[in-house]
Design a protein around this motif. Structure first.
Motif, PDB file in Angstrom:
ATOM      1  N   UNK A   1      44.833  50.460  32.562  1.00 38.19           N
ATOM      2  CA  UNK A   1      43.696  51.365  31.859  1.00 38.19           C
ATOM      3  C   UNK A   1      42.368  50.742  32.417  1.00 38.19           C
ATOM      4  N   UNK A   2      42.177  50.263  33.528  1.00 36.51           N
ATOM      5  CA  UNK A   2      41.033  49.842  33.858  1.00 36.51           C
ATOM      6  C   UNK A   2      40.497  48.287  33.533  1.00 36.51           C
ATOM      7  N   UNK A   3      41.472  47.683  32.996  1.00 39.40           N
ATOM      8  CA  UNK A   3      41.142  46.320  32.411  1.00 39.40           C
ATOM      9  C   UNK A   3      41.607  45.348  33.377  1.00 39.40           C
ATOM     10  N   UNK A   4      40.653  44.798  34.273  1.00 42.48           N
ATOM     11  CA  UNK A   4      40.617  43.454  35.280  1.00 42.48           C
ATOM     12  C   UNK A   4      40.221  42.420  34.489  1.00 42.48           C
ATOM     13  N   UNK A   5      40.888  41.383  34.227  1.00 44.27           N
ATOM     14  CA  UNK A   5      40.608  40.359  33.360  1.00 44.27           C
ATOM     15  C   UNK A   5      40.830  39.052  34.005  1.00 44.27           C
ATOM     16  N   UNK A   6      40.189  38.070  33.792  1.00 42.76           N
ATOM     17  CA  UNK A   6      40.344  36.829  34.368  1.00 42.76           C
ATOM     18  C   UNK A   6      41.836  36.250  33.642  1.00 42.76           C
ATOM     19  N   UNK A   7      42.461  35.457  34.555  1.00 43.09           N
ATOM     20  CA  UNK A   7      43.657  34.530  34.236  1.00 43.09           C
ATOM     21  C   UNK A   7      43.269  33.110  34.476  1.00 43.09           C
ATOM     22  N   UNK A   8      43.069  32.452  33.456  1.00 41.02           N
ATOM     23  CA  UNK A   8      42.661  31.094  33.596  1.00 41.02           C
ATOM     24  C   UNK A   8      43.831  30.025  33.242  1.00 41.02           C
TER      25      UNK A   8
END
Length: 401
Positions: free
Chosen positions: A69-76
């Motif tokens: 749904x357009x959510x490109x989030x960081x993965x730390x």
């Protein structure tokens, strides 16, 4: 650490759909999640606690993830925080929140970061609950899988520090992430004196980082691998045999890696002053006896004496948490054997004539410490007689005239 990160990630992020549902309904999800009991990592100063944390940050690289749904989030991965000059729970939470916001990995303690912390707007600095909720939300959104807190000893220097440290650690546990904190023995002793509910929460998973030794096979292998790697990285400026000299190097450093780095740096400096391009065991021995290594030598001697006698005289060197009895007995037995060998060697040296002692030193035996007087080097005392008394009286009166 990796097991904890994997367990947390599987439970917190079971699927992209569930992740987005929890993210947009985070307050309810967060309330249902139990606080994470932290892991206390303790050990002697210079024993490698910080090195473990720094190494862990390299195991899991930061990335991004498309949650749909357009959510490109960081993965730390792991976040390593150094507390240093923070003196409040809000300040620690703010530093943690900034660590979750960073788009690169590593330790958060730079001057640049502190400047940005002061410039950032929107972080609730007057409401502790809102600060905790904001930090937890940002960490969850960033996919962080673990927090490691270091340098907390600087918070224990005031009369109210015990309470402040306890509250700060509990606040970080309420974020619901895998949480690890480094503590020296003094801090652990203070936490053990807290009420049972605090001890149960903060010290239920202690890990004691012991100094390396050659008393057990596992520790000996780790020690040799470490000094072998140091020798390799040094690029030929260290000239000693790892297998042959590992035990001697333990005696000079008590197996503490920070002290090993300090002594080989000092030894190399002495070798260069002598016109040589590599430091050997004789240089390391001289560095051990040097003024520059004095405080470290006193620490090593105190630790060896405590391990040999079993007496716990210096509290800062005494682990408040019992270690494995097999490991402790092996270390104690090795320390006693080493003491016996040292006494026997000194007895042989004392029995040698001056010429024999010189030949022993030239063959590679240890030299006396700086300032130590060799036998026969003091003033020769002559017997007192009437003639010597008269001669002394005449000399005294001549000086007065």
């Amino acid at each position: 650490m990796l097991d904890a990160a994997e367990q947390y990630s599987r439970e917190a992020f079971p699927s992209a759909k569930e992740f987005l549902r929890r993210l947009y309904d985070f307050e309810i999800y967060h309330r249902k999640t139990a606080p994470w009991n932290p892991v206390c990592v303790t050990g002697l100063p210079g024993g490698g606690k910080t090195s473990i944390f720094v190494a862990a940050t390299r195991l899991l690289e930061d990335d991004t993830v498309n949650a749909g749904a357009g959510h490109v989030l960081p993965l730390l991965g792991f976040r390593h925080l150094t507390i240093e000059d923070e003196r409040s729970e809000l300040g620690i939470l703010r530093r943690t929140c900034w660590a979750f916001n960073r788009q690169w990995s590593g330790t958060t303690s730079s001057a640049h970061e502190k400047t940005r912390l002061k410039e950032d707007d929107g972080f609730p600095m007057r409401d502790l609950k809102r600060a905790r909720d904001t930090t937890a939300l940002v960490g969850f959104r960033s996919g962080c899988c673990g927090v490691m807190v270091d340098e907390m000893q600087y918070m224990t220097q005031s009369t109210t520090a015990n309470t402040l440290v306890t509250k700060s650690l509990l606040e970080l546990s309420y974020l619901r992430f895998p949480f690890f904190f480094a503590a020296n023995f003094n801090l652990v002793a203070k936490l053990l004196a807290r009420p049972p509910q605090d001890r149960d929460r903060l010290l239920s998973n202690p890990v004691v980082v012991l100094p390396d030794t050659v008393a057990t096979e596992i520790s000996e292998t780790a020690w040799k691998n470490y000094i072998r790697e140091c020798k390799r990285v040094a690029g030929g400026v260290l000239d000693f045999d790892v297998d042959k000299d590992a035990e001697s190097l333990v005696r000079y450093t008590f197996g503490l890696r920070r002290k090993f780095v300090i002594i080989i740096k000092s030894a190399y400096g002495r070798a260069r002053e002598a016109g040589r391009f590599a430091a050997g065991m004789s240089d390391i021995e001289e560095a051990y006896k040097s003024t520059a290594y004095y405080t470290h030598r006193k620490d090593v001697e105190s630790l060896i004496a405590m391990e040999t006698s079993g007496k716990k005289e210096q509290k800062e060197f005494v682990c408040p948490i019992e270690v494995d009895s097999t490991e402790a007995m092996a270390r104690h037995r090795m320390a006693q054997e080493e003491q016996g060998r040292a006494v026997a060697e000194q007895m042989v040296i004392d029995s040698l004539s001056p010429a024999g002692r010189l030949a022993y030193q030239q063959a590679g035996g240890p030299k006396p410490d700086a300032g130590e007087k060799s036998k026969g080097s003091g003033r020769v005392k002559t017997p007192v007689s009437s003639s010597s008394l008269l001669a002394g009286s005449d000399q005294f009166h001549r000086k007065r005239k």
